[in-house]
Design a protein around this motif. Structure first.
Motif, PDB file in Angstrom:
ATOM      1  N   GLN A   2      -4.712   7.893 -12.844  1.00  0.00           N
ATOM      2  CA  GLN A   2      -4.602   7.096 -14.066  1.00  0.00           C
ATOM      3  C   GLN A   2      -3.850   5.796 -13.764  1.00  0.00           C
ATOM      4  N   LEU A   3      -4.474   4.666 -14.071  1.00  0.00           N
ATOM      5  CA  LEU A   3      -3.806   3.379 -13.864  1.00  0.00           C
ATOM      6  C   LEU A   3      -3.000   3.018 -15.112  1.00  0.00           C
ATOM      7  N   THR A   4      -1.890   2.311 -14.908  1.00  0.00           N
ATOM      8  CA  THR A   4      -1.167   1.775 -16.055  1.00  0.00           C
ATOM      9  C   THR A   4      -1.949   0.571 -16.600  1.00  0.00           C
ATOM     10  N   GLN A   5      -1.526   0.118 -17.773  1.00  0.00           N
ATOM     11  CA  GLN A   5      -2.146  -1.063 -18.388  1.00  0.00           C
ATOM     12  C   GLN A   5      -2.075  -2.269 -17.447  1.00  0.00           C
ATOM     13  N   LYS A   6      -0.892  -2.431 -16.868  1.00  0.00           N
ATOM     14  CA  LYS A   6      -0.671  -3.574 -15.974  1.00  0.00           C
ATOM     15  C   LYS A   6      -1.552  -3.469 -14.727  1.00  0.00           C
ATOM     16  N   GLU A   7      -1.621  -2.276 -14.161  1.00  0.00           N
ATOM     17  CA  GLU A   7      -2.455  -2.065 -12.968  1.00  0.00           C
ATOM     18  C   GLU A   7      -3.925  -2.340 -13.282  1.00  0.00           C
ATOM     19  N   ALA A 121       1.542   1.974  -8.027  1.00  0.00           N
ATOM     20  CA  ALA A 121       2.267   3.208  -7.726  1.00  0.00           C
ATOM     21  C   ALA A 121       1.533   4.042  -6.675  1.00  0.00           C
ATOM     22  N   SER A 122       0.201   4.023  -6.723  1.00  0.00           N
ATOM     23  CA  SER A 122      -0.599   4.898  -5.859  1.00  0.00           C
ATOM     24  C   SER A 122      -0.663   4.391  -4.419  1.00  0.00           C
ATOM     25  N   HIS A 123      -0.342   5.286  -3.485  1.00  0.00           N
ATOM     26  CA  HIS A 123      -0.440   4.926  -2.063  1.00  0.00           C
ATOM     27  C   HIS A 123      -1.877   4.592  -1.686  1.00  0.00           C
ATOM     28  N   LYS A 124      -2.818   5.370  -2.220  1.00  0.00           N
ATOM     29  CA  LYS A 124      -4.235   5.147  -1.874  1.00  0.00           C
ATOM     30  C   LYS A 124      -4.730   3.786  -2.352  1.00  0.00           C
ATOM     31  N   VAL A 125      -4.277   3.377  -3.532  1.00  0.00           N
ATOM     32  CA  VAL A 125      -4.688   2.051  -4.022  1.00  0.00           C
ATOM     33  C   VAL A 125      -4.074   0.964  -3.123  1.00  0.00           C
TER      34      VAL A 125
END
Ligand SMILES: [Fe+2]
Ligand SMILES: [Fe+2]
Length: 154
Positions: A2-7, A121-125
């Motif tokens: 799940q991405l944040t709004q900002k992401e 936040a995500s390492h994969k991203v």
């Protein structure tokens, strides 16, 4: 994932840039005078389409795996050269402008990936954005190699 709004907003902005890259390389492949440069722009355009596709997957919630230890395309790219170093004809000037503009654009896009990566936040991203950034640098390097082989860097 799940991405944040900002992401989500950042990925959307990057997508807009990738769409511009796809359109620009299609236009430049069409406009270039030297067939070898047409081919280079066409090849880079395929990477840009893949970037766009990867970002769409991220927005849909799944992050594609990035290839590890893949040799840079710049290592195996050896342009023959079409224009002589001395020549100053209109076709050469035209193609040189397309190259210079493309390198400036790659530098800009690469910088955007570098800045935005720090917000996730995500390492994969982060890994994916880093991989795309490296490919943008590779694009600029290949175009630079083309310029060098055609006496356009003086
Ligand atoms: Fe790209
Ligand atoms: Fe690129």
């Amino acid at each position: 994932m799940q991405l944040t709004q900002k992401e989500t907003e950042l990925i959307k902005d990057l997508k807009t840039q990738e769409q511009v890259c796809v359109d620009k390389y299609a236009f430049y492949a069409d406009s270039a005078k030297d067939p070898e440069l047409k081919e280079l722009f066409t090849q880079i355009k395929k990477d840009e389409e893949e970037h766009l596709n990867s970002l769409n997957q991220v927005l849909a919630g799944s992050v594609p795996d990035v290839p590890h230890n893949k040799e840079s395309a710049a290592v195996t790219y050896h342009p023959k050269g079409h224009y002589s170093a001395m020549s100053n004809d209109e076709d050469k000037k035209h193609d040189q402008l397309l190259c210079t503009d493309s390198i400036a654009n790659e530098k800009y896009v690469s910088g955007a990936y570098n800045d935005d990566l720090f917000q996730f936040a995500s390492h994969k991203v982060r890994e994916l954005l880093n991989h795309i950034q490296t490919e943008e640098q590779t694009h600029a390097e290949m175009i630079y190699q083309y310029k060098t082989a055609n006496g356009m860097t003086a």
